[in-house]
Write a protein that holds these residues in place. Structure first.
Motif, PDB file in Angstrom:
ATOM      1  N   GLN A   5       0.834  -1.196   0.000  1.00 19.19           N
ATOM      2  CA  GLN A   5       0.000   0.000   0.000  1.00 19.19           C
ATOM      3  C   GLN A   5       0.871   1.249   0.000  1.00 19.19           C
ATOM      4  O   GLN A   5       1.760   1.394   0.840  1.00 19.19           O
ATOM      5  N   VAL A   6       0.589   2.125  -0.959  1.00 19.95           N
ATOM      6  CA  VAL A   6       1.258   3.417  -1.027  1.00 19.95           C
ATOM      7  C   VAL A   6       0.285   4.426  -0.439  1.00 19.95           C
ATOM      8  O   VAL A   6      -0.828   4.597  -0.933  1.00 19.95           O
ATOM      9  N   VAL A  15       3.163   9.654  -6.145  1.00 18.82           N
ATOM     10  CA  VAL A  15       3.137   9.006  -7.462  1.00 18.82           C
ATOM     11  C   VAL A  15       4.492   8.353  -7.736  1.00 18.82           C
ATOM     12  O   VAL A  15       4.565   7.216  -8.210  1.00 18.82           O
ATOM     13  N   SER A  16       5.569   9.050  -7.399  1.00 19.86           N
ATOM     14  CA  SER A  16       6.916   8.503  -7.600  1.00 19.86           C
ATOM     15  C   SER A  16       7.135   7.252  -6.767  1.00 19.86           C
ATOM     16  O   SER A  16       7.744   6.289  -7.234  1.00 19.86           O
ATOM     17  N   ASP A  33      -0.410  -7.174  -4.869  1.00 24.37           N
ATOM     18  CA  ASP A  33      -1.555  -6.285  -5.023  1.00 24.37           C
ATOM     19  C   ASP A  33      -1.102  -4.902  -4.562  1.00 24.37           C
ATOM     20  O   ASP A  33      -0.933  -4.665  -3.368  1.00 24.37           O
ATOM     21  N   VAL A  34      -0.839  -4.005  -5.511  1.00 25.81           N
ATOM     22  CA  VAL A  34      -0.389  -2.652  -5.180  1.00 25.81           C
ATOM     23  C   VAL A  34      -1.609  -1.752  -5.082  1.00 25.81           C
ATOM     24  O   VAL A  34      -2.369  -1.616  -6.032  1.00 25.81           O
ATOM     25  N   GLN A  35      -1.780  -1.163  -3.905  1.00 27.57           N
ATOM     26  CA  GLN A  35      -2.926  -0.291  -3.665  1.00 27.57           C
ATOM     27  C   GLN A  35      -2.449   1.120  -3.381  1.00 27.57           C
ATOM     28  O   GLN A  35      -1.459   1.320  -2.680  1.00 27.57           O
ATOM     29  N   LYS A  36      -3.163   2.103  -3.898  1.00 30.50           N
ATOM     30  CA  LYS A  36      -2.874   3.509  -3.625  1.00 30.50           C
ATOM     31  C   LYS A  36      -3.950   4.010  -2.679  1.00 30.50           C
ATOM     32  O   LYS A  36      -5.121   4.032  -3.021  1.00 30.50           O
ATOM     33  N   ALA A  67      11.066   6.231  -1.303  1.00 26.96           N
ATOM     34  CA  ALA A  67      12.076   5.175  -1.256  1.00 26.96           C
ATOM     35  C   ALA A  67      12.471   4.778  -2.670  1.00 26.96           C
ATOM     36  O   ALA A  67      11.651   4.774  -3.585  1.00 26.96           O
ATOM     37  N   THR A  68      13.739   4.443  -2.830  1.00 20.85           N
ATOM     38  CA  THR A  68      14.228   3.986  -4.130  1.00 20.85           C
ATOM     39  C   THR A  68      13.769   2.540  -4.346  1.00 20.85           C
ATOM     40  O   THR A  68      13.432   1.838  -3.377  1.00 20.85           O
ATOM     41  N   PRO A  69      13.795   2.083  -5.597  1.00 20.55           N
ATOM     42  CA  PRO A  69      13.473   0.669  -5.824  1.00 20.55           C
ATOM     43  C   PRO A  69      14.349  -0.270  -4.991  1.00 20.55           C
ATOM     44  O   PRO A  69      13.860  -1.271  -4.466  1.00 20.55           O
TER      45      PRO A  69
END
Length: 82
Positions: A5-6, A15-16, A33-36, A67-69
């Protein structure tokens, strides 16, 4: 499946962070599952007072920075990813 979760209200940094999460997952070859989460009440429920923030399976891992990848991969590799 892991839920990533972002947390953020939609600013450029948020967004970044989401883009970096997607990059990290792709580089790891992991599906999640990426959630905004943009609702301020939900963000506060997580106990986050500074965005952007990153939570994995409901547990806040990074707060107040993009955070960076590489940093995201380090966080994700600490847990079991399904």
């Amino acid at each position: 499946m892991t839920i990533v979760q972002v947390l953020g209200t939609g600013c450029k940094k948020c967004v970044s962070l989401k883009e970096n999460v997607e990059t990290a997952l792709k580089e790891m070859g992991v599906e999640a599952d990426v959630q905004k989460i943009e609702d301020i009440n939900q963000i506060i429920h997580f106990g986050v007072m500074s965005t952007p923030a990153l939570a994995v399976d409901g547990e806040v891992k990074i707060v107040g920075k993009v955070a960076t990848p590489a940093e995201i991969k380090a966080v994700l590799s600490q847990g079991e990813l399904g």
